[in-house]
Design a protein around this motif. Sequence first.
Motif, PDB file in Angstrom:
ATOM      1  N   ILE A 161       4.943  11.491   7.134  1.00 39.94           N
ATOM      2  CA  ILE A 161       5.464  10.377   6.341  1.00 39.94           C
ATOM      3  C   ILE A 161       6.440  10.868   5.276  1.00 39.94           C
ATOM      4  O   ILE A 161       7.557  10.331   5.136  1.00 39.94           O
ATOM      5  CB  ILE A 161       4.306   9.594   5.681  1.00 39.94           C
ATOM      6  CG1 ILE A 161       3.290   9.136   6.736  1.00 39.94           C
ATOM      7  CG2 ILE A 161       4.862   8.408   4.886  1.00 39.94           C
ATOM      8  CD1 ILE A 161       3.886   8.306   7.858  1.00 39.94           C
ATOM      9  N   VAL A 162       6.064  11.900   4.518  1.00 39.52           N
ATOM     10  CA  VAL A 162       6.852  12.289   3.349  1.00 39.52           C
ATOM     11  C   VAL A 162       7.952  13.303   3.672  1.00 39.52           C
ATOM     12  O   VAL A 162       8.819  13.549   2.833  1.00 39.52           O
ATOM     13  CB  VAL A 162       5.950  12.821   2.220  1.00 39.52           C
ATOM     14  CG1 VAL A 162       5.007  11.723   1.745  1.00 39.52           C
ATOM     15  CG2 VAL A 162       5.173  14.063   2.653  1.00 39.52           C
ATOM     16  N   LEU A 217      -6.453   9.296   8.577  1.00 39.35           N
ATOM     17  CA  LEU A 217      -5.137   8.654   8.637  1.00 39.35           C
ATOM     18  C   LEU A 217      -4.840   7.766   7.436  1.00 39.35           C
ATOM     19  O   LEU A 217      -3.675   7.403   7.216  1.00 39.35           O
ATOM     20  CB  LEU A 217      -5.027   7.811   9.909  1.00 39.35           C
ATOM     21  CG  LEU A 217      -4.605   8.519  11.188  1.00 39.35           C
ATOM     22  CD1 LEU A 217      -4.712   7.570  12.381  1.00 39.35           C
ATOM     23  CD2 LEU A 217      -3.173   9.038  11.068  1.00 39.35           C
ATOM     24  N   ARG A 218      -5.857   7.399   6.666  1.00 38.33           N
ATOM     25  CA  ARG A 218      -5.666   6.398   5.618  1.00 38.33           C
ATOM     26  C   ARG A 218      -4.569   6.766   4.626  1.00 38.33           C
ATOM     27  O   ARG A 218      -3.725   5.908   4.301  1.00 38.33           O
ATOM     28  CB  ARG A 218      -6.993   6.171   4.893  1.00 38.33           C
ATOM     29  CG  ARG A 218      -6.924   5.132   3.751  1.00 38.33           C
ATOM     30  CD  ARG A 218      -6.374   3.794   4.241  1.00 38.33           C
ATOM     31  NE  ARG A 218      -7.102   3.313   5.409  1.00 38.33           N
ATOM     32  CZ  ARG A 218      -6.656   2.358   6.211  1.00 38.33           C
ATOM     33  NH1 ARG A 218      -5.461   1.809   5.981  1.00 38.33           N
ATOM     34  NH2 ARG A 218      -7.355   1.971   7.257  1.00 38.33           N
ATOM     35  N   PRO A 219      -4.497   7.994   4.085  1.00 35.77           N
ATOM     36  CA  PRO A 219      -3.412   8.276   3.132  1.00 35.77           C
ATOM     37  C   PRO A 219      -2.025   8.120   3.745  1.00 35.77           C
ATOM     38  O   PRO A 219      -1.118   7.560   3.106  1.00 35.77           O
ATOM     39  CB  PRO A 219      -3.672   9.734   2.724  1.00 35.77           C
ATOM     40  CG  PRO A 219      -5.130   9.950   2.962  1.00 35.77           C
ATOM     41  CD  PRO A 219      -5.445   9.135   4.186  1.00 35.77           C
ATOM     42  N   ALA A 220      -1.836   8.593   4.975  1.00 35.51           N
ATOM     43  CA  ALA A 220      -0.529   8.456   5.628  1.00 35.51           C
ATOM     44  C   ALA A 220      -0.179   6.994   5.822  1.00 35.51           C
ATOM     45  O   ALA A 220       0.971   6.577   5.581  1.00 35.51           O
ATOM     46  CB  ALA A 220      -0.537   9.198   6.972  1.00 35.51           C
ATOM     47  N   ARG A 246       3.079   2.388   4.338  1.00 41.66           N
ATOM     48  CA  ARG A 246       3.115   0.937   4.105  1.00 41.66           C
ATOM     49  C   ARG A 246       3.595   0.597   2.703  1.00 41.66           C
ATOM     50  O   ARG A 246       4.396  -0.334   2.510  1.00 41.66           O
ATOM     51  CB  ARG A 246       1.709   0.370   4.338  1.00 41.66           C
ATOM     52  CG  ARG A 246       1.599  -1.134   4.097  1.00 41.66           C
ATOM     53  CD  ARG A 246       0.144  -1.546   4.143  1.00 41.66           C
ATOM     54  NE  ARG A 246      -0.384  -1.529   5.495  1.00 41.66           N
ATOM     55  CZ  ARG A 246      -1.641  -1.202   5.802  1.00 41.66           C
ATOM     56  NH1 ARG A 246      -2.478  -0.804   4.858  1.00 41.66           N
ATOM     57  NH2 ARG A 246      -2.049  -1.258   7.061  1.00 41.66           N
ATOM     58  N   ASN A 247       3.135   1.337   1.701  1.00 44.02           N
ATOM     59  CA  ASN A 247       3.379   0.975   0.307  1.00 44.02           C
ATOM     60  C   ASN A 247       4.532   1.721  -0.338  1.00 44.02           C
ATOM     61  O   ASN A 247       5.026   1.306  -1.384  1.00 44.02           O
ATOM     62  CB  ASN A 247       2.112   1.205  -0.515  1.00 44.02           C
ATOM     63  CG  ASN A 247       0.939   0.390   0.005  1.00 44.02           C
ATOM     64  OD1 ASN A 247       1.110  -0.743   0.445  1.00 44.02           O
ATOM     65  ND2 ASN A 247      -0.250   0.980  -0.027  1.00 44.02           N
ATOM     66  N   GLY A 248       4.964   2.847   0.257  1.00 45.59           N
ATOM     67  CA  GLY A 248       6.118   3.569  -0.254  1.00 45.59           C
ATOM     68  C   GLY A 248       5.785   4.974  -0.707  1.00 45.59           C
ATOM     69  O   GLY A 248       4.698   5.239  -1.230  1.00 45.59           O
ATOM     70  N   PHE A 249       6.738   5.877  -0.504  1.00 48.30           N
ATOM     71  CA  PHE A 249       6.613   7.266  -0.929  1.00 48.30           C
ATOM     72  C   PHE A 249       7.926   7.685  -1.575  1.00 48.30           C
ATOM     73  O   PHE A 249       8.990   7.151  -1.250  1.00 48.30           O
ATOM     74  CB  PHE A 249       6.270   8.177   0.260  1.00 48.30           C
ATOM     75  CG  PHE A 249       7.278   8.136   1.379  1.00 48.30           C
ATOM     76  CD1 PHE A 249       8.327   9.054   1.449  1.00 48.30           C
ATOM     77  CD2 PHE A 249       7.183   7.183   2.383  1.00 48.30           C
ATOM     78  CE1 PHE A 249       9.249   9.019   2.472  1.00 48.30           C
ATOM     79  CE2 PHE A 249       8.108   7.132   3.417  1.00 48.30           C
ATOM     80  CZ  PHE A 249       9.142   8.050   3.459  1.00 48.30           C
ATOM     81  N   PRO A 250       7.889   8.646  -2.498  1.00 49.89           N
ATOM     82  CA  PRO A 250       9.133   9.074  -3.156  1.00 49.89           C
ATOM     83  C   PRO A 250       9.993   9.897  -2.214  1.00 49.89           C
ATOM     84  O   PRO A 250       9.501  10.778  -1.497  1.00 49.89           O
ATOM     85  CB  PRO A 250       8.633   9.920  -4.330  1.00 49.89           C
ATOM     86  CG  PRO A 250       7.288  10.400  -3.906  1.00 49.89           C
ATOM     87  CD  PRO A 250       6.703   9.320  -3.052  1.00 49.89           C
ATOM     88  N   ASP A 260      15.059   9.809  -4.856  1.00 49.05           N
ATOM     89  CA  ASP A 260      13.999   9.588  -5.837  1.00 49.05           C
ATOM     90  C   ASP A 260      13.493   8.146  -5.887  1.00 49.05           C
ATOM     91  O   ASP A 260      12.669   7.813  -6.738  1.00 49.05           O
ATOM     92  CB  ASP A 260      14.438  10.026  -7.242  1.00 49.05           C
ATOM     93  CG  ASP A 260      14.715  11.515  -7.320  1.00 49.05           C
ATOM     94  OD1 ASP A 260      13.951  12.272  -6.696  1.00 49.05           O
ATOM     95  OD2 ASP A 260      15.685  11.918  -7.983  1.00 49.05           O
ATOM     96  N   ARG A 261      13.981   7.292  -4.975  1.00 54.61           N
ATOM     97  CA  ARG A 261      13.430   5.939  -4.882  1.00 54.61           C
ATOM     98  C   ARG A 261      12.268   5.930  -3.893  1.00 54.61           C
ATOM     99  O   ARG A 261      12.201   6.748  -2.981  1.00 54.61           O
ATOM    100  CB  ARG A 261      14.510   4.962  -4.424  1.00 54.61           C
ATOM    101  CG  ARG A 261      15.714   4.887  -5.335  1.00 54.61           C
ATOM    102  CD  ARG A 261      15.438   4.052  -6.572  1.00 54.61           C
ATOM    103  NE  ARG A 261      16.553   4.103  -7.506  1.00 54.61           N
ATOM    104  CZ  ARG A 261      17.655   3.351  -7.413  1.00 54.61           C
ATOM    105  NH1 ARG A 261      17.797   2.512  -6.407  1.00 54.61           N
ATOM    106  NH2 ARG A 261      18.610   3.453  -8.333  1.00 54.61           N
ATOM    107  N   LEU A 262      11.363   4.967  -4.057  1.00 56.38           N
ATOM    108  CA  LEU A 262      10.295   4.798  -3.083  1.00 56.38           C
ATOM    109  C   LEU A 262      10.862   4.239  -1.781  1.00 56.38           C
ATOM    110  O   LEU A 262      11.770   3.412  -1.787  1.00 56.38           O
ATOM    111  CB  LEU A 262       9.217   3.865  -3.622  1.00 56.38           C
ATOM    112  CG  LEU A 262       8.354   4.395  -4.776  1.00 56.38           C
ATOM    113  CD1 LEU A 262       7.316   3.348  -5.160  1.00 56.38           C
ATOM    114  CD2 LEU A 262       7.675   5.697  -4.389  1.00 56.38           C
TER     115      LEU A 262
END
Length: 611
Positions: A52-53, A135-138, A143-147, A184-186
């Motif tokens: 994801i990140v 899998l929950r953190p990924a 779904r909610n956004g990552f930097p 640097d945006r989500l």
Amino acid sequence: MSPSFTTRPEIRGTFGVVSSTHWLASQVAMSVLERGGNAYDAAAAGGFMLQIVEPHLNGPGGEVPILFWSERDKRMQALCGQGGAPALATPSWFRGRGLDMVPGIGLLPATVPGAFGAWLTLLRDHGTWELADVLRPAIDYARNGFPLVPRIPQAIYAVQDLFRQEWSSSAAVWLPDGKVPHPDRLFRTPGIAATYVRILEEASRGGDRRARIDAAHDAWYRGFVARAIDAYYRDTAIRDTTGERNKGLLRLEDMADWRAAYDTPVTTDIGRYTVAKCGPWSQGPVLLQQLAMARHLGLEGLAPDSTGFVHRIAEAAKLAFADRLAWYGDPAAVDVPLAGLLSDDYARARAARITGQSGKVLDPGHPLGRTPRLPDLDAAARTLAKADIRFGVGEPTFAQLPPVQEWAAREIFVGDTCHIDVIDSEGNMVAATPSGGWLSSSPVVPELGFSLTTRLQMTWLDEDLPGTLRPGMRPNTTLSPGMALRDGEPYMAFGTPGGDQQDQWTAPFFLRHALHGMNLQEAIDAPSWHVDHFPGSFWPRSTTLNRITVEGRMPAATLEGLRAAGHDVKVGADWSEGRISACTREPAAGGGLLLRAGANPRGMQSYAVGR
């Protein structure tokens, strides 16, 4: 020798340690340990988080080789998450279309995406957690956004025209509102979250933990994921580096027949240490060959930033990579003379070829008396002469972003992947190097929200070479996690991103630690280098003989000494060579284990955590 300072402390503790190429993956893995999970649960959660990140470097549709030590079984194993070539992929298929190489991007270079199966196999057989919890953190971050780290917009910027003009499914994911996302945006990837949620829903219909993991595996390789990939690759023609629009060759049947496979690591000894790597389906034995030669290179007393040290290890790398080109391949399909390549007699003979001057030619050896045969190295020039390279090459591609609103590509960079190491309080150890399926590799499969691996580009179309493309067989991947025993006891998990540089950067790192006594962080921070003295593993597989690229922090006397020895020296940025993560374990006074970890400071992204 030891530097007077490090960029950060070596992490030390007794409960657990993690080092990875992204701070969020490290923290997720550590949180699993904190909540009672073991190293396998933590590594899998961290591995899914990296998808994801770090989408510019790996994704759900990629691959992963894994090395692990089981404290319960007192055994080290390799787990191969490198998928094989499609049944339809043959040299004659590509040659019949006027191609000298498998393209670097698009649908044609796909192999079976093995990462999901490998992580699930590790979790099922050695972990303790439910897949839903792993899998929950990924899922939450997708779904909610990552930097966004800066390299992600750089990767998107470099291929934005391709996405807009040709790969519309990728534009829908990576160009929200038609624009390159700002650093640097989500950022959100809800399509990946939805795919993983659907897998969990289909796998939750009864049975025990093992059955639920197997059901999730079936949903991927025999169910809706495989069907979506089959339909897209069968029916969609997309533009790639050939300049044409091509449909893919990967089919549901290729995926349904594939399983992640356990393997016995290959090893070599140096001093107190036994270093382990995956087999010759990876480039891992390249590190072992370098270390075997190092036993005969008189390195004792040579400072790790001296001309003598750098020259000898660089020349050993040239010889080892020439052997990779001539001899490595999938041992399930070809007879790789690995015993000969790793024998001490062979290492001594190869080391004797290293003189005070740099080698100027490719120089594969004759293990077990065999005669080497090399591929057609002129194919790269012929390929480039008629290729469309406007939208990148085989490796992840990045554009430099000037600090202005009207971003313009000033310089293009390629390379990198991901890595994670975990050791828990019981002493279980995991080292994994996920890659493939990065956002610029191939178009997003619309129903799934992610791209697929393009690892097939690492095969050759010449007949009867160890690395020749063969249906069902694994390409010789660059991905190369490492482990080491010390005095016969499990000690280190380590690795790095970097494509062909992986087993070059880890050779001096390991020697700085094992031979010169540097701690993990010191050995990671020290200036490093790589050579390009062989065809690159990624399209267009070009060769730059005698080139050595050295960090600008290397002493001026060393640079001058390398030039005097005949090297074509390229001086890179001060902090540009190496992406290493590493963790160790050793008996602690009074019982238990003392755990340590270090992480790469280059790029200000990797992180080691522990307590």
